[in-house]
Write a protein that holds these residues in place. Structure first.
Motif, PDB file in Angstrom:
ATOM      1  N   ARG A  63       0.842  -1.191   0.000  1.00 37.32           N
ATOM      2  CA  ARG A  63       0.000   0.000   0.000  1.00 37.32           C
ATOM      3  C   ARG A  63       0.880   1.245   0.000  1.00 37.32           C
ATOM      4  NH1 ARG A  63      -4.281  -0.137   4.488  1.00 37.32           N
ATOM      5  NH2 ARG A  63      -5.087  -1.765   3.109  1.00 37.32           N
ATOM      6  N   VAL A  64       0.473   2.218  -0.764  1.00 37.91           N
ATOM      7  CA  VAL A  64       1.239   3.456  -0.831  1.00 37.91           C
ATOM      8  C   VAL A  64       1.220   4.138   0.522  1.00 37.91           C
ATOM      9  CG1 VAL A  64       1.439   5.694  -1.957  1.00 37.91           C
ATOM     10  CG2 VAL A  64       0.672   3.708  -3.262  1.00 37.91           C
ATOM     11  N   ASN A  65       2.378   4.498   0.988  1.00 34.48           N
ATOM     12  CA  ASN A  65       2.512   5.096   2.315  1.00 34.48           C
ATOM     13  C   ASN A  65       2.226   6.593   2.259  1.00 34.48           C
ATOM     14  OD1 ASN A  65       3.019   5.420   4.991  1.00 34.48           O
ATOM     15  ND2 ASN A  65       5.256   5.488   4.757  1.00 34.48           N
ATOM     16  N   ARG A  66       0.962   6.897   2.145  1.00 31.92           N
ATOM     17  CA  ARG A  66       0.571   8.304   2.112  1.00 31.92           C
ATOM     18  C   ARG A  66      -0.801   8.437   2.766  1.00 31.92           C
ATOM     19  NH1 ARG A  66      -3.167   9.612  -1.817  1.00 31.92           N
ATOM     20  NH2 ARG A  66      -3.654   8.006  -3.351  1.00 31.92           N
ATOM     21  N   LYS A  67      -1.075   9.631   3.208  1.00 30.72           N
ATOM     22  CA  LYS A  67      -2.343   9.884   3.856  1.00 30.72           C
ATOM     23  C   LYS A  67      -3.303  10.540   2.877  1.00 30.72           C
ATOM     24  CE  LYS A  67      -0.471  10.327   8.522  1.00 30.72           C
ATOM     25  NZ  LYS A  67      -0.393  11.167   9.726  1.00 30.72           N
ATOM     26  N   ASN A  68      -4.527  10.084   2.888  1.00 33.08           N
ATOM     27  CA  ASN A  68      -5.542  10.604   1.991  1.00 33.08           C
ATOM     28  C   ASN A  68      -6.387  11.650   2.717  1.00 33.08           C
ATOM     29  OD1 ASN A  68      -4.782   8.796  -0.090  1.00 33.08           O
ATOM     30  ND2 ASN A  68      -5.961   7.164   0.894  1.00 33.08           N
ATOM     31  N   ASP A  69      -6.653  12.754   2.032  1.00 32.04           N
ATOM     32  CA  ASP A  69      -7.498  13.808   2.586  1.00 32.04           C
ATOM     33  C   ASP A  69      -8.942  13.560   2.166  1.00 32.04           C
ATOM     34  OD1 ASP A  69      -5.238  14.921   3.589  1.00 32.04           O
ATOM     35  OD2 ASP A  69      -5.055  16.490   2.082  1.00 32.04           O
ATOM     36  N   THR A  70      -9.837  13.668   3.118  1.00 34.63           N
ATOM     37  CA  THR A  70     -11.258  13.498   2.852  1.00 34.63           C
ATOM     38  C   THR A  70     -12.032  14.526   3.660  1.00 34.63           C
ATOM     39  OG1 THR A  70     -10.939  11.116   2.583  1.00 34.63           O
ATOM     40  CG2 THR A  70     -13.188  11.895   2.851  1.00 34.63           C
ATOM     41  N   VAL A  71     -13.036  15.122   3.050  1.00 29.01           N
ATOM     42  CA  VAL A  71     -13.913  16.060   3.741  1.00 29.01           C
ATOM     43  C   VAL A  71     -15.210  15.340   4.077  1.00 29.01           C
ATOM     44  CG1 VAL A  71     -15.181  18.229   3.592  1.00 29.01           C
ATOM     45  CG2 VAL A  71     -12.895  18.044   2.589  1.00 29.01           C
ATOM     46  N   LEU A  72     -15.571  15.369   5.346  1.00 29.06           N
ATOM     47  CA  LEU A  72     -16.787  14.728   5.820  1.00 29.06           C
ATOM     48  C   LEU A  72     -17.822  15.779   6.200  1.00 29.06           C
ATOM     49  CD1 LEU A  72     -15.401  11.894   8.148  1.00 29.06           C
ATOM     50  CD2 LEU A  72     -16.224  11.673   5.803  1.00 29.06           C
ATOM     51  N   ARG A  73     -19.052  15.464   5.911  1.00 27.04           N
ATOM     52  CA  ARG A  73     -20.174  16.303   6.336  1.00 27.04           C
ATOM     53  C   ARG A  73     -20.985  15.511   7.348  1.00 27.04           C
ATOM     54  NH1 ARG A  73     -25.507  16.425   4.986  1.00 27.04           N
ATOM     55  NH2 ARG A  73     -26.618  18.415   5.321  1.00 27.04           N
ATOM     56  N   LEU A  74     -21.142  16.069   8.544  1.00 29.50           N
ATOM     57  CA  LEU A  74     -21.853  15.409   9.616  1.00 29.50           C
ATOM     58  C   LEU A  74     -22.966  16.311  10.136  1.00 29.50           C
ATOM     59  CD1 LEU A  74     -18.490  15.005  10.115  1.00 29.50           C
ATOM     60  CD2 LEU A  74     -19.380  13.249  11.632  1.00 29.50           C
ATOM     61  N   VAL A  75     -24.104  15.733  10.398  1.00 27.80           N
ATOM     62  CA  VAL A  75     -25.231  16.455  10.983  1.00 27.80           C
ATOM     63  C   VAL A  75     -25.610  15.737  12.272  1.00 27.80           C
ATOM     64  CG1 VAL A  75     -27.602  17.262  10.677  1.00 27.80           C
ATOM     65  CG2 VAL A  75     -26.057  17.152   8.704  1.00 27.80           C
ATOM     66  N   TYR A  76     -25.591  16.484  13.379  1.00 26.12           N
ATOM     67  CA  TYR A  76     -25.896  15.854  14.662  1.00 26.12           C
ATOM     68  C   TYR A  76     -26.760  16.781  15.508  1.00 26.12           C
ATOM     69  CZ  TYR A  76     -21.956  18.763  16.275  1.00 26.12           C
ATOM     70  OH  TYR A  76     -21.105  19.803  16.546  1.00 26.12           O
ATOM     71  N   GLU A  77     -27.332  16.214  16.550  1.00 23.22           N
ATOM     72  CA  GLU A  77     -28.252  16.956  17.419  1.00 23.22           C
ATOM     73  C   GLU A  77     -27.481  17.946  18.273  1.00 23.22           C
ATOM     74  OE1 GLU A  77     -31.557  16.058  20.937  1.00 23.22           O
ATOM     75  OE2 GLU A  77     -30.707  14.413  19.738  1.00 23.22           O
ATOM     76  N   ASP A  78     -27.984  19.157  18.354  1.00 24.10           N
ATOM     77  CA  ASP A  78     -27.324  20.212  19.120  1.00 24.10           C
ATOM     78  C   ASP A  78     -27.617  20.048  20.609  1.00 24.10           C
ATOM     79  OD1 ASP A  78     -25.862  22.422  19.694  1.00 24.10           O
ATOM     80  OD2 ASP A  78     -27.351  23.878  18.989  1.00 24.10           O
ATOM     81  N   GLY A  79     -26.698  20.554  21.419  1.00 31.85           N
ATOM     82  CA  GLY A  79     -26.912  20.581  22.856  1.00 31.85           C
ATOM     83  C   GLY A  79     -26.547  19.316  23.594  1.00 31.85           C
ATOM     84  N   ARG A  80     -25.889  18.373  22.944  1.00 29.40           N
ATOM     85  CA  ARG A  80     -25.540  17.118  23.606  1.00 29.40           C
ATOM     86  C   ARG A  80     -24.029  16.921  23.732  1.00 29.40           C
ATOM     87  NH1 ARG A  80     -28.892  12.119  21.276  1.00 29.40           N
ATOM     88  NH2 ARG A  80     -27.517  11.164  22.841  1.00 29.40           N
ATOM     89  N   GLY A  81     -23.268  17.907  23.318  1.00 30.60           N
ATOM     90  CA  GLY A  81     -21.820  17.796  23.441  1.00 30.60           C
ATOM     91  C   GLY A  81     -21.214  16.702  22.576  1.00 30.60           C
ATOM     92  N   LEU A  82     -21.774  16.517  21.393  1.00 31.09           N
ATOM     93  CA  LEU A  82     -21.305  15.433  20.525  1.00 31.09           C
ATOM     94  C   LEU A  82     -20.029  15.774  19.773  1.00 31.09           C
ATOM     95  CD1 LEU A  82     -24.667  14.114  19.006  1.00 31.09           C
ATOM     96  CD2 LEU A  82     -23.301  13.137  20.849  1.00 31.09           C
TER      97      LEU A  82
END
Length: 238
Positions: free
Chosen positions: A147-166
């Motif tokens: 496996r190529v020894n490199r790190k892959n960049d990925t952008v994630l979009r997350l939606v979570y409930e507010d007010g729970r310290g997630l």
């Protein structure tokens, strides 16, 4: 006089071999905590061997030369198609990530080695079992070396409930999965007083790591209160 043709020590030995080999595969899967364990694999292997024995010896009392002719390969063909129902049962999708394909393939392989035992091909069955362990234990090490020894960049979009310290839980999960976080952007969505739904937070974060991103998405999907996880373009961070 009762005839025991097809029910001797040879057939019992073939069933026992199918039992041992399929149980070995099941133990390996059980140790790795897969969806199908030692009982499932042992049952599949022994049942396939028994089907083959029935196909070979179970119709001798009705066969008549030039009158009744049976094709013993028909049952083998039905085993191959029928085992697909069990294999399909261990495949599932979570958060757009398909899981269980390797388990389904190993169930299919266990049925094949059971058929080989029932067909009187013990060497092929034993070689298949060794091949299974070579694939499960040897291939990951070989792939990790090439496996190529490199790190892959990925952008994630997350939606979570507010007010729970997630947010802290999400960042900790990324760290535990050995992903580094490069950029983070948050946007809150407050609901109206009349809206029974809780407020939500949309989080865009750029993660970098050597491991498959699907593994991280799967772990994030297990967080209670996290509603959506998906990969996206870099637009959310600009």
């Amino acid at each position: 006089m009762i005839s025991f043709h097809g029910q001797g020590w040879l057939q019992l030995g073939e069933l026992a071999l199918a039992f041992i080999l399929s149980a070995l595969i099941g133990i390996e899967r059980e140790i790795r905590q897969k969806s199908a364990g030692v009982r499932t694999y042992t049952l599949v292997g022994v049942a396939a061997a028994l089907f083959m024995l029935v196909s070979k010896y179970g119709f001798d009392d009705v066969l008549r030369p030039q009158a009744v002719v049976l094709d013993p390969s028909r049952i083998a063909a039905q085993i191959v198609s029928g085992i697909g129902f069990i294999g399909g049962g261990v495949i599932f999708m979570r958060r757009d990530v398909v899981r269980g394909l390797t388990t389904a393939a190993s169930v299919w392989l266990t049925a094949a080695l059971g058929m080989a035992c029932g067909a009187g091909m013990p060497l092929l069955a034993i070689a298949t079992t060794f091949g299974h362990f070579a694939i499960m234990f040897g291939f990951p090490k070989i792939i990790s070396r090439f496996r190529v020894n490199r790190k892959n960049d990925t952008v994630l979009r997350l939606v979570y409930e507010d007010g729970r310290g997630l947010l802290r839980t999400i960042l900790l999960c990324c760290t535990q999965c050995r992903f580094t976080i490069e950029q983070v952007r948050l946007s809150s969505h407050h609901t109206k007083p009349s809206d029974p739904r809780p407020s939500s937070v949309t989080l865009y974060m750029q993660v970098k790591g050597k491991r498959p991103i699907a593994r991280l998405i799967e772990k994030l999907g297990e967080i209670d209160g996290l509603w959506e996880v998906e990969t996206t373009e870099d637009d959310g961070l600009e």
